[in-house]
Enzyme design. Sequence first.
Site, PDB file in Angstrom:
ATOM      1  N   ASN A 105      25.923   8.508  19.384  1.00 43.62           N
ATOM      2  CA  ASN A 105      27.294   8.700  19.815  1.00 43.62           C
ATOM      3  C   ASN A 105      27.817   6.744  19.584  1.00 43.62           C
ATOM      4  O   ASN A 105      28.705   7.014  18.372  1.00 43.62           O
ATOM      5  CB  ASN A 105      27.594   9.260  21.286  1.00 43.62           C
ATOM      6  N   CYS A 106      28.313   6.323  20.308  1.00 46.46           N
ATOM      7  CA  CYS A 106      29.438   5.244  19.976  1.00 46.46           C
ATOM      8  C   CYS A 106      28.009   4.168  20.326  1.00 46.46           C
ATOM      9  O   CYS A 106      27.699   4.291  21.021  1.00 46.46           O
ATOM     10  CB  CYS A 106      31.057   5.012  21.486  1.00 46.46           C
ATOM     11  N   MET A 147      33.366   1.136  24.102  1.00 49.31           N
ATOM     12  CA  MET A 147      32.382   0.981  23.216  1.00 49.31           C
ATOM     13  C   MET A 147      33.788   2.017  22.014  1.00 49.31           C
ATOM     14  O   MET A 147      33.385   2.900  22.634  1.00 49.31           O
ATOM     15  CB  MET A 147      30.971   2.421  23.383  1.00 49.31           C
ATOM     16  N   CYS A 207      36.762   3.922  21.760  1.00 52.19           N
ATOM     17  CA  CYS A 207      37.503   4.283  22.525  1.00 52.19           C
ATOM     18  C   CYS A 207      37.849   3.481  24.283  1.00 52.19           C
ATOM     19  O   CYS A 207      38.221   2.443  24.585  1.00 52.19           O
ATOM     20  CB  CYS A 207      38.324   5.669  22.590  1.00 52.19           C
ATOM     21  N   SER A 247      35.001   4.256  26.738  1.00 51.62           N
ATOM     22  CA  SER A 247      33.460   4.481  27.011  1.00 51.62           C
ATOM     23  C   SER A 247      33.052   3.500  27.315  1.00 51.62           C
ATOM     24  O   SER A 247      32.691   2.184  26.029  1.00 51.62           O
ATOM     25  CB  SER A 247      32.743   5.757  26.225  1.00 51.62           C
ATOM     26  N   ASN A 260      25.869   4.703  23.069  1.00 52.20           N
ATOM     27  CA  ASN A 260      26.254   6.318  24.355  1.00 52.20           C
ATOM     28  C   ASN A 260      25.605   6.968  24.067  1.00 52.20           C
ATOM     29  O   ASN A 260      25.844   7.256  22.475  1.00 52.20           O
ATOM     30  CB  ASN A 260      27.240   6.566  24.521  1.00 52.20           C
ATOM     31  N   TYR A 285      32.561  10.228  32.402  1.00 51.00           N
ATOM     32  CA  TYR A 285      33.746   9.937  31.800  1.00 51.00           C
ATOM     33  C   TYR A 285      35.045  10.834  31.565  1.00 51.00           C
ATOM     34  O   TYR A 285      34.815  11.717  31.446  1.00 51.00           O
ATOM     35  CB  TYR A 285      32.529  10.016  30.238  1.00 51.00           C
ATOM     36  N   GLU A 330      40.887  14.177  22.698  1.00 51.36           N
ATOM     37  CA  GLU A 330      42.462  14.725  21.664  1.00 51.36           C
ATOM     38  C   GLU A 330      42.055  16.470  21.374  1.00 51.36           C
ATOM     39  O   GLU A 330      43.187  17.160  21.515  1.00 51.36           O
ATOM     40  CB  GLU A 330      41.402  13.922  20.871  1.00 51.36           C
ATOM     41  N   GLY A 359      43.748   7.315  23.417  1.00 50.93           N
ATOM     42  CA  GLY A 359      42.772   6.256  23.103  1.00 50.93           C
ATOM     43  C   GLY A 359      43.377   4.909  22.351  1.00 50.93           C
ATOM     44  O   GLY A 359      43.500   4.393  21.845  1.00 50.93           O
TER      45      GLY A 359
END
Length: 727
Positions: A187-188, A397, A399, A401, A420, A556, A561, A695
Amino acid sequence: MSPHPKNAVLHKPLTIQKNDGHLEPYQPSKLKRSLLKAARSANTTELSDFNAHDLLNEIENSLCFEEEEVVSALFLDSLVKKVLLSKGYQATLEHYQEFQTSKQRAHQQNRDIDYMITKLMAKDKTVVNENANKDSNVFNTQRDLTAGIVAKTIGIRLLPKSVANAHEKGDIHYHDLDYTPYSPLSNCCLIDFENMFAEGFKIGNAEVESPRSIQTAAAQTAQIIANVASSQYGGCSFDRIDEVLAPYAQLNHQKHQSEADKWISDPEKKQAYVTERTQKDIYDAMQSLEYEINTLYTSQGQTPFTSIGFGLGTNWFEREIQKAILQIRIQGLGKEKRTAIFPKLIFTLKRGLNLSPSDPNYDIKQLAIECSTKRMYPDVLSYDKIVELTGSFKAPMGCRSFLQGWKNEQGQDITAGRMNLGVVTLNLPRMALEANGDFTLFWTIFRSRLAVAKDALVYKAKRVEEALPENAPILYQHGAFGQRLAPGESVASLFAHKRATVSLGYIGLYEVAASFYGKDWEANLEAKEFTLEIVKQLKNAADQWGDEYGYHFSVYSTPSESLTDRFCRLDTEKFGEVPDITAKGYYTNSFHYDVRKNPTPFEKLDFEKDYPQFCSGGFIHYCEYPKLDTNPKALEAVWDYAYDRVGYLGTNTPIDHCYKCDFKGEFEPTEVGFKCPVCGNHDPAECDVVKRTCGYLGNPQQRPMVAGRHKEIRSRVKHLKGRDENA
């Protein structure tokens, strides 16, 4: 006789084993709702609310004779049909069966590539507008959306059955299904730029050496971001960019010093020349980076979701980089001076450094405030609070996280190069609606859904471990993730011992409490304690899973969105328009205060500050303001108030600009977009409309938002109107 006979009392708690194998508590209200829905659909009066109670009595009387504490959904379904038939409710039975069939059909369609591609070709809004920063009109986005449809349909088939069904029904949301589990993508992350610059890296066929100037370092930054963003699916951050780039600005300074020593004899002119040239190099490098990031398109058809963290540097080079970042953002992009969407700017406040007038970097804080009043960014981090909440300091990371504090075998605190592995979000409002005021039932449903979310998260993390270093060389072999693995090595070493996070998300604490305590529950201490207990239980579960599996399971506060719309839409179909819950048309992000109300920024911060201690894996607070550019001290007052209360704060203020009549402020929301309140202009080419979307900033005129986010922002805009600018 009572107008509503009581249901039969089961002699022991009953659990239903669903067709996919997972267990759920028996919910009489859920069964009753299904029966009445079938009767309404049949347009028959044969089944009333009174008769539905009678039916439940008979069904539960039959269940009382079952010796097992767990009965199959198939058995319960057959029992329901048998009772309906015995009572002569033929029309209700037919529609009850039809609903069962339609559910099966919907499941099959979600897994039918041809059907989903047809929805895409028809420009179904739930498909083309899922991401607010993807322009579905351009070819590479269309290609990515097509690939995403294929990946989703295959991914649903790959998931454990209970997880796939829970996602399709809307009990949970398995994020980024268009990328994973079809591919073992992560992910991020926080990219380890410092290591990559120092040691060099490779992109494609090019071996890239350590930069010898800040201009080259900035150019390499853009190249790294583009490559990393194409090798994962989440956001990426350059944390402490001022401190990492400063040594390369110093190389520029040394070069100009050598030139000046050679050609200029006057000491003052020499120093002025070196300073001026270095300042220009820094400014040009950061301006180039701003433009490059905003003109990049990844292989996913979007500008990379990029954040840069800065503000802690103290030497001359670091300060100049900080100032350049802010000055360039204030100036705007292009001849029309549009607000840059990326990178997201995150400025760090620190007591003794820049918080108070006596601090050495207070002047840069003032520049950050000016920038935020005019461009909404930067968001701000409160240094001490971030350390308290997450165990060490770092930027998020992408937005919101956050990594948690982590030390390597040598005892060094490591943040850069960590990542993540993905997010799964729980639909909390649905649990409350199903519980229908019964706290005991709510917690029973909560534990059942939590078990499914655990399976989903473990599967997501294990799937990423199947990647090979050569699948994403920039991440695993060339330093973005810190360590440099050889081809064929296991990537699991980068995730083990809680080095990586995997996130349990949640949505709609406001709606949950509204279901039990009414719409204006925020001042009710019992209601707030209930919502805090929910996130506390999420954290307890996540901590247990972390000890069991070795990842850091973090809670989290989901930036929902498309989810703010999806969950609400599915629950509206299931429960109808419930006032203050589904009837709004959207669910509220995470722990945020109801956007329809008008608390002061101070009241909002005081209300929300208690939640992140239980959800430190991802959080952000926003405050809403009228136009601020003539009253920057008001924003500074909020930043100062927030410092000891919250870790991460964003600014929402009107910055829309009409190029036809030069209006600056808040555009009016309509069903098809936003328009200038003075001249009615809504042409994307002749206006700049910027809103925060979960975010990140986004331009809803050029890239329409999903329905739920659009409704939430319209609601927020409506309640901003008329507020005193000096409040």
